[in-house]
Design a protein around this motif. Structure first.
Motif, PDB file in Angstrom:
ATOM      1  N   GLY A 146      56.108  36.160 -29.133  1.00 35.65           N
ATOM      2  CA  GLY A 146      56.584  37.113 -28.128  1.00 35.65           C
ATOM      3  C   GLY A 146      56.277  38.542 -28.504  1.00 35.65           C
ATOM      4  N   LEU A 147      56.461  38.873 -29.757  1.00 30.83           N
ATOM      5  CA  LEU A 147      56.151  40.234 -30.208  1.00 30.83           C
ATOM      6  C   LEU A 147      54.651  40.438 -30.371  1.00 30.83           C
ATOM      7  CD1 LEU A 147      58.973  41.083 -32.751  1.00 30.83           C
ATOM      8  CD2 LEU A 147      58.384  42.342 -30.689  1.00 30.83           C
ATOM      9  N   ASN A 148      53.951  39.415 -30.805  1.00 30.24           N
ATOM     10  CA  ASN A 148      52.520  39.572 -31.038  1.00 30.24           C
ATOM     11  C   ASN A 148      51.725  39.820 -29.763  1.00 30.24           C
ATOM     12  OD1 ASN A 148      52.717  39.407 -33.802  1.00 30.24           O
ATOM     13  ND2 ASN A 148      52.300  37.222 -33.877  1.00 30.24           N
ATOM     14  N   ASP A 149      52.238  39.390 -28.610  1.00 30.81           N
ATOM     15  CA  ASP A 149      51.508  39.661 -27.372  1.00 30.81           C
ATOM     16  C   ASP A 149      52.066  40.882 -26.634  1.00 30.81           C
ATOM     17  OD1 ASP A 149      53.768  38.721 -26.072  1.00 30.81           O
ATOM     18  OD2 ASP A 149      52.762  37.086 -25.039  1.00 30.81           O
ATOM     19  N   THR A 150      52.950  41.616 -27.291  1.00 26.74           N
ATOM     20  CA  THR A 150      53.541  42.818 -26.718  1.00 26.74           C
ATOM     21  C   THR A 150      52.824  44.041 -27.271  1.00 26.74           C
ATOM     22  OG1 THR A 150      55.682  41.733 -26.502  1.00 26.74           O
ATOM     23  CG2 THR A 150      55.683  44.138 -26.512  1.00 26.74           C
ATOM     24  N   ILE A 151      52.496  44.963 -26.368  1.00 22.42           N
ATOM     25  CA  ILE A 151      51.830  46.201 -26.777  1.00 22.42           C
ATOM     26  C   ILE A 151      52.742  47.377 -26.466  1.00 22.42           C
ATOM     27  CG2 ILE A 151      49.820  47.696 -26.498  1.00 22.42           C
ATOM     28  CD1 ILE A 151      48.315  45.248 -25.412  1.00 22.42           C
TER      29      ILE A 151
ATOM     30  N   GLY B  14      55.333  43.952 -41.077  1.00 20.03           N
ATOM     31  CA  GLY B  14      55.575  42.531 -41.244  1.00 20.03           C
ATOM     32  C   GLY B  14      55.103  41.705 -40.071  1.00 20.03           C
ATOM     33  N   ALA B  15      55.205  40.410 -40.241  1.00 24.88           N
ATOM     34  CA  ALA B  15      54.785  39.463 -39.219  1.00 24.88           C
ATOM     35  C   ALA B  15      55.641  39.624 -37.974  1.00 24.88           C
ATOM     36  CB  ALA B  15      54.895  38.037 -39.753  1.00 24.88           C
ATOM     37  N   GLY B  16      55.032  39.464 -36.842  1.00 19.54           N
ATOM     38  CA  GLY B  16      55.758  39.515 -35.593  1.00 19.54           C
ATOM     39  C   GLY B  16      55.991  40.903 -35.045  1.00 19.54           C
ATOM     40  N   ALA B  17      55.432  41.935 -35.662  1.00 15.27           N
ATOM     41  CA  ALA B  17      55.587  43.289 -35.141  1.00 15.27           C
ATOM     42  C   ALA B  17      54.730  43.450 -33.892  1.00 15.27           C
ATOM     43  CB  ALA B  17      55.173  44.315 -36.196  1.00 15.27           C
ATOM     44  N   PRO B  18      55.188  44.266 -32.941  1.00 18.90           N
ATOM     45  CA  PRO B  18      54.359  44.494 -31.756  1.00 18.90           C
ATOM     46  C   PRO B  18      53.119  45.298 -32.134  1.00 18.90           C
ATOM     47  CG  PRO B  18      56.185  46.027 -31.766  1.00 18.90           C
ATOM     48  CD  PRO B  18      56.403  45.080 -32.921  1.00 18.90           C
TER      49      PRO B  18
ATOM     50  N   LEU C 157      61.960  50.032 -31.335  1.00 18.88           N
ATOM     51  CA  LEU C 157      61.593  48.716 -31.863  1.00 18.88           C
ATOM     52  C   LEU C 157      62.647  47.664 -31.523  1.00 18.88           C
ATOM     53  CD1 LEU C 157      60.020  49.832 -35.237  1.00 18.88           C
ATOM     54  CD2 LEU C 157      58.822  48.966 -33.203  1.00 18.88           C
ATOM     55  N   THR C 158      63.914  48.050 -31.526  1.00 20.79           N
ATOM     56  CA  THR C 158      64.978  47.133 -31.112  1.00 20.79           C
ATOM     57  C   THR C 158      64.796  46.755 -29.647  1.00 20.79           C
ATOM     58  OG1 THR C 158      66.533  48.011 -32.733  1.00 20.79           O
ATOM     59  CG2 THR C 158      67.483  46.878 -30.813  1.00 20.79           C
ATOM     60  N   GLY C 159      64.544  47.754 -28.800  1.00 19.78           N
ATOM     61  CA  GLY C 159      64.326  47.499 -27.381  1.00 19.78           C
ATOM     62  C   GLY C 159      63.113  46.632 -27.123  1.00 19.78           C
ATOM     63  N   ILE C 160      62.047  46.844 -27.885  1.00 15.45           N
ATOM     64  CA  ILE C 160      60.830  46.044 -27.738  1.00 15.45           C
ATOM     65  C   ILE C 160      61.110  44.595 -28.144  1.00 15.45           C
ATOM     66  CG2 ILE C 160      58.433  45.748 -28.508  1.00 15.45           C
ATOM     67  CD1 ILE C 160      59.192  48.247 -26.641  1.00 15.45           C
ATOM     68  N   GLY C 161      61.925  44.405 -29.157  1.00 10.94           N
ATOM     69  CA  GLY C 161      62.305  43.057 -29.561  1.00 10.94           C
ATOM     70  C   GLY C 161      63.063  42.334 -28.458  1.00 10.94           C
ATOM     71  N   LEU C 162      63.964  43.040 -27.782  1.00 11.78           N
ATOM     72  CA  LEU C 162      64.695  42.448 -26.660  1.00 11.78           C
ATOM     73  C   LEU C 162      63.738  42.098 -25.528  1.00 11.78           C
ATOM     74  CD1 LEU C 162      67.782  44.847 -26.649  1.00 11.78           C
ATOM     75  CD2 LEU C 162      67.749  42.437 -27.362  1.00 11.78           C
TER      76      LEU C 162
ATOM     77  N   VAL D  86      56.780  56.437 -24.061  1.00 14.07           N
ATOM     78  CA  VAL D  86      56.141  55.192 -24.484  1.00 14.07           C
ATOM     79  C   VAL D  86      56.079  54.253 -23.287  1.00 14.07           C
ATOM     80  CG1 VAL D  86      56.979  55.406 -26.871  1.00 14.07           C
ATOM     81  CG2 VAL D  86      58.275  54.039 -25.218  1.00 14.07           C
ATOM     82  N   ALA D  87      55.188  53.275 -23.360  1.00 12.08           N
ATOM     83  CA  ALA D  87      55.120  52.204 -22.367  1.00 12.08           C
ATOM     84  C   ALA D  87      55.037  50.890 -23.120  1.00 12.08           C
ATOM     85  CB  ALA D  87      53.903  52.383 -21.463  1.00 12.08           C
ATOM     86  N   VAL D  88      55.691  49.874 -22.588  1.00 11.02           N
ATOM     87  CA  VAL D  88      55.640  48.546 -23.199  1.00 11.02           C
ATOM     88  C   VAL D  88      55.104  47.570 -22.167  1.00 11.02           C
ATOM     89  CG1 VAL D  88      58.076  48.069 -22.676  1.00 11.02           C
ATOM     90  CG2 VAL D  88      56.919  46.759 -24.449  1.00 11.02           C
ATOM     91  N   ALA D  89      54.138  46.758 -22.599  1.00 14.26           N
ATOM     92  CA  ALA D  89      53.488  45.810 -21.701  1.00 14.26           C
ATOM     93  C   ALA D  89      53.210  44.510 -22.436  1.00 14.26           C
ATOM     94  CB  ALA D  89      52.181  46.400 -21.180  1.00 14.26           C
ATOM     95  N   SER D  90      53.119  43.441 -21.643  1.00 15.86           N
ATOM     96  CA  SER D  90      52.822  42.131 -22.186  1.00 15.86           C
ATOM     97  C   SER D  90      52.351  41.253 -21.037  1.00 15.86           C
ATOM     98  CB  SER D  90      54.086  41.551 -22.827  1.00 15.86           C
ATOM     99  OG  SER D  90      53.821  40.322 -23.443  1.00 15.86           O
ATOM    100  N   PRO D  91      51.422  40.340 -21.286  1.00 18.68           N
ATOM    101  CA  PRO D  91      50.936  39.470 -20.210  1.00 18.68           C
ATOM    102  C   PRO D  91      52.077  38.709 -19.532  1.00 18.68           C
ATOM    103  CG  PRO D  91      49.593  39.192 -22.176  1.00 18.68           C
ATOM    104  CD  PRO D  91      50.770  40.041 -22.563  1.00 18.68           C
TER     105      PRO D  91
END
Length: 130
Positions: A6-11, A43-47, A89-94, A64-69
């Motif tokens: 989930g995080l790896n496909d988030t930009i 670390g692993a799983g970071a956006p 980063l907390t918000g991106i994790g959610l 900032v903008a957050v996007a993901s397929p």
């Protein structure tokens, strides 16, 4: 908590040209925010975090903008260059923990509730629609 995929496909796009009002620093606030985010997102799983020249939200720096397929894209402004990295980063994790990118309003960090500039639907290929 989102899985690693989930995080790896988030930009996370960070406007590097943002300049906070009254900021006299040689390094723009957006560039400082980008550096703080990269420093804390290890670390692993970071956006994926990418600096972009401009998100055209100049009246609400830092942005900032957050996007993901397959998920909604969000644009957030009014973020503090030095203090917002952990909150972002907390918000991106959610966000990454959802199937559609929509985090219930009450679960979002306060900076995201107050700072939302836009919510953009996920891209649908016109040839995929009936």
């Amino acid at each position: 908590m989102p899985d690693e995929a989930g995080l790896n496909d988030t930009i996370l796009y960070v406007c590097t040209t943002c300049r906070a009002e009254g900021d006299t620093s040689e390094t723009r606030a957006g560039t400082r925010l980008l550096a703080a985010l990269r420093e804390q997102a290890t670390g692993a799983g970071a956006p994926r975090i990418e600096g972009v020249e401009c998100l055209s939200v100049c009246k609400r720096p830092c942005t900032v903008a957050v996007a993901s397929p397959g998920r909604w894209t969000y644009v957030y402004g009014d973020l503090d260059a030095e203090a917002s990295a952990r909150t972002i980063l907390t918000g991106i994790g959610l966000y990454a923990g959802t199937s559609d990118g929509i985090v219930p309003w009450r679960e979002r960090p306060e900076a995201f509730r107050k700072g939302v500039v836009a919510r953009i639907p996920s891209f649908t290929n016109p040839t995929d629609t009936p």
